[in-house]
Design a protein around this motif. Structure first.
Motif, PDB file in Angstrom:
ATOM      1  N   ASP A 145       0.002   1.156  -1.931  1.00  0.00           N
ATOM      2  CA  ASP A 145      -0.627   1.680  -0.727  1.00  0.00           C
ATOM      3  C   ASP A 145      -1.986   0.999  -0.603  1.00  0.00           C
ATOM      4  OD1 ASP A 145       1.535   3.335  -0.652  1.00  0.00           O
ATOM      5  OD2 ASP A 145       0.442   5.164  -1.156  1.00  0.00           O
ATOM      6  N   SER A 146      -2.335   0.553   0.585  1.00  0.00           N
ATOM      7  CA  SER A 146      -3.627  -0.133   0.719  1.00  0.00           C
ATOM      8  C   SER A 146      -4.151  -0.030   2.147  1.00  0.00           C
ATOM      9  CB  SER A 146      -3.503  -1.606   0.316  1.00  0.00           C
ATOM     10  OG  SER A 146      -2.570  -2.267   1.138  1.00  0.00           O
ATOM     11  N   ARG A 147      -5.438  -0.298   2.257  1.00  0.00           N
ATOM     12  CA  ARG A 147      -6.113  -0.280   3.561  1.00  0.00           C
ATOM     13  C   ARG A 147      -6.984  -1.531   3.613  1.00  0.00           C
ATOM     14  NH1 ARG A 147     -10.605   2.639   6.070  1.00  0.00           N
ATOM     15  NH2 ARG A 147      -9.972   3.287   8.179  1.00  0.00           N
ATOM     16  N   ARG A 160      -5.444  -2.533   8.731  1.00  0.00           N
ATOM     17  CA  ARG A 160      -4.019  -2.259   8.533  1.00  0.00           C
ATOM     18  C   ARG A 160      -3.838  -1.355   7.317  1.00  0.00           C
ATOM     19  NH1 ARG A 160      -1.921  -8.551   9.056  1.00  0.00           N
ATOM     20  NH2 ARG A 160      -2.786  -8.943  11.146  1.00  0.00           N
ATOM     21  N   THR A 161      -3.166  -0.259   7.528  1.00  0.00           N
ATOM     22  CA  THR A 161      -2.843   0.658   6.437  1.00  0.00           C
ATOM     23  C   THR A 161      -1.359   0.511   6.134  1.00  0.00           C
ATOM     24  OG1 THR A 161      -4.565   2.201   7.149  1.00  0.00           O
ATOM     25  CG2 THR A 161      -2.847   3.061   5.685  1.00  0.00           C
ATOM     26  N   LYS A 163       2.036   1.036   3.221  1.00  0.00           N
ATOM     27  CA  LYS A 163       2.583   1.845   2.136  1.00  0.00           C
ATOM     28  C   LYS A 163       3.329   0.953   1.150  1.00  0.00           C
ATOM     29  CE  LYS A 163       1.384   5.910   3.755  1.00  0.00           C
ATOM     30  NZ  LYS A 163       0.472   6.806   3.004  1.00  0.00           N
ATOM     31  N   ASN A 179     -10.614  -5.711   1.402  1.00  0.00           N
ATOM     32  CA  ASN A 179      -9.991  -4.458   0.995  1.00  0.00           C
ATOM     33  C   ASN A 179     -11.006  -3.336   1.207  1.00  0.00           C
ATOM     34  OD1 ASN A 179      -8.801  -2.260  -0.212  1.00  0.00           O
ATOM     35  ND2 ASN A 179      -8.176  -3.332  -2.062  1.00  0.00           N
ATOM     36  N   GLY A 181     -10.092  -0.126   1.288  1.00  0.00           N
ATOM     37  CA  GLY A 181      -9.525   1.106   0.760  1.00  0.00           C
ATOM     38  C   GLY A 181     -10.045   1.434  -0.626  1.00  0.00           C
ATOM     39  N   GLU A 185      -5.101  -3.719  -3.482  1.00  0.00           N
ATOM     40  CA  GLU A 185      -4.018  -4.263  -2.657  1.00  0.00           C
ATOM     41  C   GLU A 185      -3.244  -5.263  -3.506  1.00  0.00           C
ATOM     42  OE1 GLU A 185      -3.154  -7.311   1.024  1.00  0.00           O
ATOM     43  OE2 GLU A 185      -4.916  -7.477  -0.245  1.00  0.00           O
TER      44      GLU A 185
END
Length: 202
Positions: A145-147, A160-161, A163, A179, A181, A185
């Protein structure tokens, strides 16, 4: 044959080819305007190509690419004996940024590179960034999971989020990456070395 006659013969040959080229270019442009689909392409098959460029002509692909460039579009796929596929020229082709594996080998590692694809193993810890770079058509498969924030060459940003387990298609693009989040990532970036239309033909 004298020099003057040779020059006139060459000029006649050029003019003889230029006429069909203009007709073909007009047809391609018209097709690209009428095509309202996502891909916006125009396929010209071998029987038509041979009217201008014989199959055994030297540097044939380069000449077809030059033709496309002169008339404002681009050659996205070419296979002798089959067809040539043209697309509308895009700014991201003309202003291509560097290869991510070269400008940022810390975050982009090449794990497969063959005639059809290149696969990059991508890692960004929270807060880490990558400078401006380009990708051709590509598929990104996320392990986590990353943002992530993407900044395009014109300064526009997009977060972009994703899963874990998600795979997503992306057109050719140029961007910088950050990154934003709280988790690392980790993704596989699968870059296609063939046009997306070619992949549908094979």
């Amino acid at each position: 044959m004298g020099t003057a006659k040779k020059m006139r013969a060459h000029e006649a040959l050029v003019l003889g080819v230029r006429g069909p080229m203009k007709i073909l270019a007009a047809r391609i442009k018209r097709q690209l305007l009428l095509d309202t689909g996502k891909w916006r392409h125009c396929a010209i098959y071998e029987n038509e190509l041979q009217r201008i460029w014989p199959l055994n002509e030297e540097h044939r692909k380069a000449k077809i690419e030059q033709f496309a460039k002169e008339y404002g579009f681009c050659l996205s796929f070419y296979k002798p004996g089959v067809c040539a596929i043209f697309e509308k020229e895009r700014p991201d082709r003309a202003e291509k940024a560097p290869d991510p594996a070269k400008v940022d080998p810390v975050h982009y590692k090449v794990i497969l590179n063959d005639q059809r694809v290149r696969v990059l193993d991508v890692h960004h810890k929270p807060g880490e960034k990558s400078p401006m770079h380009s990708h051709p058509y590509h598929v990104v498969y996320s392990f986590t999971d990353s943002r992530v924030k993407f900044t395009s060459s014109d300064g526009k940003t997009e977060i972009r989020t994703v899963k874990a387990g998600q795979a997503k298609w992306h057109d050719a693009e140029t961007h910088a990456v950050e990154n934003v989040g709280k988790t690392e990532e980790h993704a596989l970036d699968i870059e296609l070395k063939v046009g997306r239309t070619e992949s549908r033909l094979t």
